[in-house]
Design a protein around this motif. Structure first.
Motif, PDB file in Angstrom:
ATOM      1  N   ILE A 244       0.861  -1.172   0.000  1.00 47.34           N
ATOM      2  CA  ILE A 244       0.000   0.000   0.000  1.00 47.34           C
ATOM      3  C   ILE A 244       0.904   1.231   0.000  1.00 47.34           C
ATOM      4  CG2 ILE A 244      -0.185   0.052   2.523  1.00 47.34           C
ATOM      5  CD1 ILE A 244      -3.047   1.068   2.194  1.00 47.34           C
ATOM      6  N   SER A 245       0.526   2.262  -0.716  1.00 45.00           N
ATOM      7  CA  SER A 245       1.423   3.410  -0.859  1.00 45.00           C
ATOM      8  C   SER A 245       0.655   4.722  -0.803  1.00 45.00           C
ATOM      9  CB  SER A 245       2.209   3.314  -2.178  1.00 45.00           C
ATOM     10  OG  SER A 245       1.325   3.309  -3.282  1.00 45.00           O
ATOM     11  N   LYS A 246       1.417   5.793  -0.591  1.00 51.38           N
ATOM     12  CA  LYS A 246       0.834   7.129  -0.509  1.00 51.38           C
ATOM     13  C   LYS A 246       1.927   8.137  -0.840  1.00 51.38           C
ATOM     14  CE  LYS A 246      -1.294  10.422   2.687  1.00 51.38           C
ATOM     15  NZ  LYS A 246      -1.761  10.664   4.060  1.00 51.38           N
ATOM     16  N   VAL A 247       1.553   9.224  -1.535  1.00 44.59           N
ATOM     17  CA  VAL A 247       2.503  10.295  -1.868  1.00 44.59           C
ATOM     18  C   VAL A 247       2.551  11.284  -0.715  1.00 44.59           C
ATOM     19  CG1 VAL A 247       3.035  12.171  -3.446  1.00 44.59           C
ATOM     20  CG2 VAL A 247       2.106  10.025  -4.332  1.00 44.59           C
ATOM     21  N   ASN A 248       3.766  11.512  -0.200  1.00 43.35           N
ATOM     22  CA  ASN A 248       3.956  12.518   0.836  1.00 43.35           C
ATOM     23  C   ASN A 248       3.858  13.908   0.208  1.00 43.35           C
ATOM     24  OD1 ASN A 248       6.290  14.368   2.288  1.00 43.35           O
ATOM     25  ND2 ASN A 248       5.070  13.194   3.737  1.00 43.35           N
ATOM     26  N   GLN A 249       2.926  14.704   0.699  1.00 40.72           N
ATOM     27  CA  GLN A 249       2.637  15.985   0.070  1.00 40.72           C
ATOM     28  C   GLN A 249       3.771  16.992   0.220  1.00 40.72           C
ATOM     29  OE1 GLN A 249      -0.016  16.546  -1.898  1.00 40.72           O
ATOM     30  NE2 GLN A 249      -0.376  14.354  -1.560  1.00 40.72           N
ATOM     31  N   MET A 250       4.551  16.866   1.271  1.00 40.50           N
ATOM     32  CA  MET A 250       5.609  17.839   1.503  1.00 40.50           C
ATOM     33  C   MET A 250       6.789  17.598   0.564  1.00 40.50           C
ATOM     34  SD  MET A 250       7.622  18.742   5.043  1.00 40.50           S
ATOM     35  CE  MET A 250       6.087  19.163   5.856  1.00 40.50           C
ATOM     36  N   SER A 251       7.224  16.336   0.435  1.00 39.81           N
ATOM     37  CA  SER A 251       8.417  16.024  -0.360  1.00 39.81           C
ATOM     38  C   SER A 251       8.104  15.488  -1.742  1.00 39.81           C
ATOM     39  CB  SER A 251       9.256  14.989   0.386  1.00 39.81           C
ATOM     40  OG  SER A 251       8.532  13.756   0.480  1.00 39.81           O
ATOM     41  N   GLN A 252       6.853  15.074  -1.963  1.00 42.30           N
ATOM     42  CA  GLN A 252       6.439  14.395  -3.198  1.00 42.30           C
ATOM     43  C   GLN A 252       7.107  13.036  -3.362  1.00 42.30           C
ATOM     44  OE1 GLN A 252       3.859  15.480  -5.225  1.00 42.30           O
ATOM     45  NE2 GLN A 252       3.677  16.856  -3.454  1.00 42.30           N
ATOM     46  N   PHE A 253       7.781  12.532  -2.304  1.00 44.56           N
ATOM     47  CA  PHE A 253       8.251  11.159  -2.304  1.00 44.56           C
ATOM     48  C   PHE A 253       7.064  10.240  -2.036  1.00 44.56           C
ATOM     49  CE2 PHE A 253      12.654  12.637  -0.647  1.00 44.56           C
ATOM     50  CZ  PHE A 253      13.018  12.982  -1.936  1.00 44.56           C
ATOM     51  N   THR A 254       7.159   8.988  -2.459  1.00 37.52           N
ATOM     52  CA  THR A 254       6.097   8.000  -2.228  1.00 37.52           C
ATOM     53  C   THR A 254       6.506   7.088  -1.082  1.00 37.52           C
ATOM     54  OG1 THR A 254       5.427   8.021  -4.552  1.00 37.52           O
ATOM     55  CG2 THR A 254       4.729   6.138  -3.235  1.00 37.52           C
ATOM     56  N   ILE A 255       5.626   6.966  -0.095  1.00 42.29           N
ATOM     57  CA  ILE A 255       5.848   6.044   1.015  1.00 42.29           C
ATOM     58  C   ILE A 255       5.092   4.754   0.704  1.00 42.29           C
ATOM     59  CG2 ILE A 255       5.578   5.660   3.484  1.00 42.29           C
ATOM     60  CD1 ILE A 255       5.565   8.697   3.852  1.00 42.29           C
ATOM     61  N   CYS A 256       5.789   3.639   0.703  1.00 40.54           N
ATOM     62  CA  CYS A 256       5.186   2.342   0.365  1.00 40.54           C
ATOM     63  C   CYS A 256       5.443   1.367   1.510  1.00 40.54           C
ATOM     64  CB  CYS A 256       5.765   1.793  -0.942  1.00 40.54           C
ATOM     65  SG  CYS A 256       5.090   0.184  -1.408  1.00 40.54           S
ATOM     66  N   ILE A 257       4.382   0.759   2.016  1.00 39.98           N
ATOM     67  CA  ILE A 257       4.489  -0.215   3.103  1.00 39.98           C
ATOM     68  C   ILE A 257       4.319  -1.614   2.524  1.00 39.98           C
ATOM     69  CG2 ILE A 257       3.430  -1.082   5.214  1.00 39.98           C
ATOM     70  CD1 ILE A 257       2.844   1.708   6.031  1.00 39.98           C
TER      71      ILE A 257
END
Length: 566
Positions: A244-257
């Motif tokens: 499952i993943s989500k784009v971090n709004q501050m850095s625009q990096f994607t966090i994926c678990i």
């Protein structure tokens, strides 16, 4: 015996399936509901972990952003950078101030492994925390300077720095250094190099789960440094893990678990095993019950099979007869079979009689058939006789009649172009003119592109004949027949108009009523039937008239692929 055993087996299996169906449906629905609940629960927990990792990452970024902002707005730093940019640093006093300030920020804040300042004059000033040096570093002075359009820019590094055989991956935050007395003047760019491992520790959410930080599709932070620099697709193992993943709004990096689902699958497998065990026990019970309940009906099935075999051999005297106490369904089979055999016997006799009558009709038709070539040759001989006797009007009529017959007989029921149909009508009017004592004038108004439109033969003839027979009868003035055609979207509109006697309104209503019995107007009835047969419900014909003035016939023919321009 093989056939009987196979039939017994089919009935046996069908009964078991019907009996076990509710049990299986209940088991499958319960298992499905459990699977959905467990999967939703797992996804909800993963979503909560993802939100928590995102918040922790934002907090850490806020911390470094605050430090970076303080450095970029520090008056000492700004003044020193301005002096260096203006070449006012002969004794390197300002450079020393900057290096001291950079070392102070690095050593005071955990995770900042180096700071690099790219000045507007092209000079680079840095501090390498791992080497504790601001003059010698294999990497700090070679950091890529990104273009900063907003407040700060974030970038990952997929190549590690190596200091004393220690490999360290970095995440970098960059911000422009601006003189806040003149915000349009860019003094340089400051880049923080942060230890990736510190970020990775913050992002981890618990046991059986790994958290990746992605820039695009590349891993820039992971629990295992061996996965940094690889694409997420090459890291994924969807057979063992859920993602499952989500784009971090501050850095625009994607966090994926990444979550190990082996425990989830183990529970599911145990449930499936339990289901199979229950199904197997139920299967054994149903085998016994099905065998007991199917025995009384095997005899009925055998009797039906034998009856069909007798009918196949041509014995239509076969009849079924079961025991008197048979269920109503069995009696229905007996009655239906016997009635079917009787109907088949009657139907076969009727087909034989129909074939005999058809053969007799074909023989009669063959005997009555006249060779068209014999008829054409005879008309040709009469034509030459008329020419020899200088009967040229008769000759013209014979030629017209021969052309009409040839057009009618050749490919009867087929199609011809609109131009050919008009040519035939002119020949037809030449003959009809003898009845009137004068030849009616035919006026056409048809675009050239419609001359090749395919139309079934003799569709227009009945209407032209009616004009001659009824419209022009007794008319002393010039008789004019107008034929026009226009393309209307997907239809061809053909209009036939005469200047004859006209038709009463009552008669027009009768002609436009397709449901009325058109006794005395067989030609019009036939045209309507042919239109429906050839073109379907989209084709139509209707009449309009005014007594002593005109009569118009409107035909609408659809332009299907079959009837496009030849």
């Amino acid at each position: 015996m093989k056939k009987i055993k196979s039939l017994r087996g089919r009935i046996f299996v069908d009964i078991m399936i019907v009996a076990m169906f509710p049990i299986l449906i209940f088991a499958i629905i319960s298992q499905g509901s459990l699977r959905v609940w467990q999967k939703n629960d797992l996804q909800e927990r993963m979503q909560a972990n993802l939100e928590n990792a995102d918040r922790c990452f934002d907090i850490q970024l806020d911390k470094y952003n605050a430090i970076l902002f303080d450095l970029c707005t520090d008056d000492v730093v700004v003044e020193a950078v301005e002096n260096i940019n203006n070449n006012d640093d002969a004794m390197e006093v300002n450079t020393s101030k900057l290096r001291h300030e950079l070392s102070h920020v690095c050593n005071r804040n955990q995770g900042i492994e180096g700071i690099t300042i790219f000045l507007a004059n092209g000079e680079v000033i840095f501090y390498d925390k791992q080497n504790s040096s601001s003059t010698s570093s294999d990497w700090a002075g070679k950091v890529h300077c990104p273009e900063v359009k907003k407040e700060q820019v974030y970038q990952g590094q997929i190549q590690p720095i190596v200091v004393n055989d220690k490999h360290t991956y970095l995440l970098q935050i960059a911000r422009n250094l601006i003189d806040y007395r003149d915000i349009h003047e860019k003094l340089g760019t400051v880049v923080f190099s942060i230890d990736e491992q510190l970020i990775s520790n913050i992002l981890q959410v618990g046991a059986n789960a790994n958290t990746y930080l992605l820039e695009g599709n590349y891993v820039i932070s992971a629990p295992s440094v061996a996965k940094i620099g690889r694409t997420l697709d090459s890291v994924k193992n969807t057979r063992k893990n859920l993602y499952i993943s989500k784009v971090n709004q501050m850095s625009q990096f994607t966090i994926c678990i990444e979550r190990d689902i082996s425990t989830y699958r183990k529970t599911m497998n145990e449930q499936v095993g339990l289901l199979l065990g229950v199904a197997f026990i139920a299967f054994l019970v149903m085998i016994f019950l099905s065998y007991i309940f199917t025995r009384p009906y095997i005899h009925v099935i055998q009797s039906v099979g034998q009856g069909f075999h007798e009918v196949e051999t041509g014995n239509f005297e076969t009849r079924l007869e079961f025991w008197k106490r048979a269920p109503e369904e069995i009696k229905d089979i007996e009655f239906g079979f016997n009635e079917m055999v009787e109907n088949l016997d009657n139907l076969i006799n009727q087909v034989k009689q129909a074939l005999l009558e058809q053969k007799n009709a074909e023989l009669s038709a063959l005997e009555a058939q006249i060779d068209p070539h014999f008829l054409y040759n005879t008309l040709d001989s009469i034509n030459w006789k008329a020419i020899e006797n200088e009967q040229y009007d008769i000759s013209s009529m014979l030629v017209a009649l021969a052309n009409i017959l040839r057009y009618t007989v050749d490919n009867a029921g087929g199609t011809s172009t609109l131009a050919q149909e008009l040519g035939w009508l002119k020949q037809y009017m030449l003959l009809q003119g003898t009845r009137l004592g004068k030849i009616p004038v035919i006026e056409t108004d048809i675009p050239e592109e419609l001359f090749g439109f395919q139309i079934h033969k003799l569709l227009l003839q009945p209407f032209v004949e009616n004009s001659v027979k009824y419209g022009f009868y007794g008319k002393e003035e010039e008789c004019v027949l107008k034929i026009s055609a226009r393309k209307m979207e997907h239809q061809i509109h053909i209009q036939i108009e005469d200047n004859g006697n006209g038709i009463t309104q009552g008669k027009i209503d009768e002609l436009n009523d397709e449901q009325r019995d058109m006794t005395g107007h067989l030609g019009i009835t036939n045209v309507r039937k042919r239109l429906k047969l050839y073109y379907g419900e989209e084709a139509m014909v209707y009449f309009e008239s005014e007594e002593h003035l005109y009569t118009r016939v409107h035909l609408f023919i659809p332009m299907t692929d079959e009837y496009q321009k030849a």
